[in-house]
Design a protein around this motif. Structure first.
Motif, PDB file in Angstrom:
ATOM      1  N   VAL A  78       0.853  -1.175   0.000  1.00  0.00           N
ATOM      2  CA  VAL A  78       0.000   0.000   0.000  1.00  0.00           C
ATOM      3  C   VAL A  78       0.892   1.229   0.000  1.00  0.00           C
ATOM      4  CG1 VAL A  78      -0.251  -0.002   2.524  1.00  0.00           C
ATOM      5  CG2 VAL A  78      -1.956   1.154   1.108  1.00  0.00           C
ATOM      6  N   TYR A  79       0.447   2.255  -0.705  1.00  0.00           N
ATOM      7  CA  TYR A  79       1.241   3.467  -0.881  1.00  0.00           C
ATOM      8  C   TYR A  79       0.467   4.688  -0.371  1.00  0.00           C
ATOM      9  CZ  TYR A  79       3.459   0.376  -4.317  1.00  0.00           C
ATOM     10  OH  TYR A  79       4.070  -0.684  -4.943  1.00  0.00           O
ATOM     11  N   LEU A  80       1.222   5.689   0.027  1.00  0.00           N
ATOM     12  CA  LEU A  80       0.639   6.985   0.359  1.00  0.00           C
ATOM     13  C   LEU A  80       1.500   8.065  -0.279  1.00  0.00           C
ATOM     14  CD1 LEU A  80      -1.504   8.630   1.966  1.00  0.00           C
ATOM     15  CD2 LEU A  80       0.228   8.844   3.767  1.00  0.00           C
ATOM     16  N   GLN A  81       0.889   8.839  -1.131  1.00  0.00           N
ATOM     17  CA  GLN A  81       1.538   9.993  -1.742  1.00  0.00           C
ATOM     18  C   GLN A  81       0.917  11.249  -1.148  1.00  0.00           C
ATOM     19  OE1 GLN A  81       3.835  10.057  -4.544  1.00  0.00           O
ATOM     20  NE2 GLN A  81       3.916  12.285  -4.547  1.00  0.00           N
ATOM     21  N   VAL A  82       1.742  12.128  -0.638  1.00  0.00           N
ATOM     22  CA  VAL A  82       1.255  13.403  -0.106  1.00  0.00           C
ATOM     23  C   VAL A  82       2.033  14.521  -0.774  1.00  0.00           C
ATOM     24  CG1 VAL A  82       0.780  14.794   1.937  1.00  0.00           C
ATOM     25  CG2 VAL A  82       0.761  12.308   2.115  1.00  0.00           C
ATOM     26  N   ASN A  83       1.304  15.448  -1.344  1.00  0.00           N
ATOM     27  CA  ASN A  83       1.907  16.591  -2.028  1.00  0.00           C
ATOM     28  C   ASN A  83       1.697  17.870  -1.210  1.00  0.00           C
ATOM     29  OD1 ASN A  83       2.515  14.887  -4.276  1.00  0.00           O
ATOM     30  ND2 ASN A  83       0.405  15.163  -5.016  1.00  0.00           N
TER      31      ASN A  83
END
Length: 120
Positions: A78-83
């Protein structure tokens, strides 16, 4: 033995981006609802984003529009991308996996959590 092993994190400048990964082992990954939580110093642990085993996502209001959670069942990850990171995103980020077996029984596993620090 169940393991959730996160990677990514570290020091990021305000306005930057991060991508966290969580590799799960010892579980039937596609049966689990997965999530990312965070805990800042002196604060309670809070849900950042979740993704159900069916792919339905939900986000905390504080990251909505800036974060994307995704999963790759073939890779047990599982991935989490936060910009557009902000200093208030600074926290320890934990990967979580849950499988509700019945009304009274749930498998609930946690990773150890990488530190994410947003500072210039």
């Amino acid at each position: 033995q169940v393991q959730l092993v996160e990677s990514g994190g570290g020091l990021v400048q305000p306005g930057g981006s991060l991508r966290l990964s969580c590799l799960a082992s010892g579980i039937v990954f596609n049966m689990y609802d997965m999530g990312w939580y965070r805990q800042a110093p002196g604060k309670q642990r809070e849900l950042v984003a979740g993704i159900s085993r069916g792919g339905i996502t939900n986000y905390a209001s504080s990251v909505k529009g800036r974060a994307t959670i995704s999963r790759d069942n073939a890779k047990n990850t599982v991935y989490l991308q936060v910009n557009t990171l902000k200093p208030e995103d600074t926290a320890v980020y934990y990967c979580n996996g849950k499988w509700r077996l019945s009304a009274s029984s749930v498998n609930d596993y946690w990773g150890r959590g990488p530190q994410v620090t947003v500072a210039s």
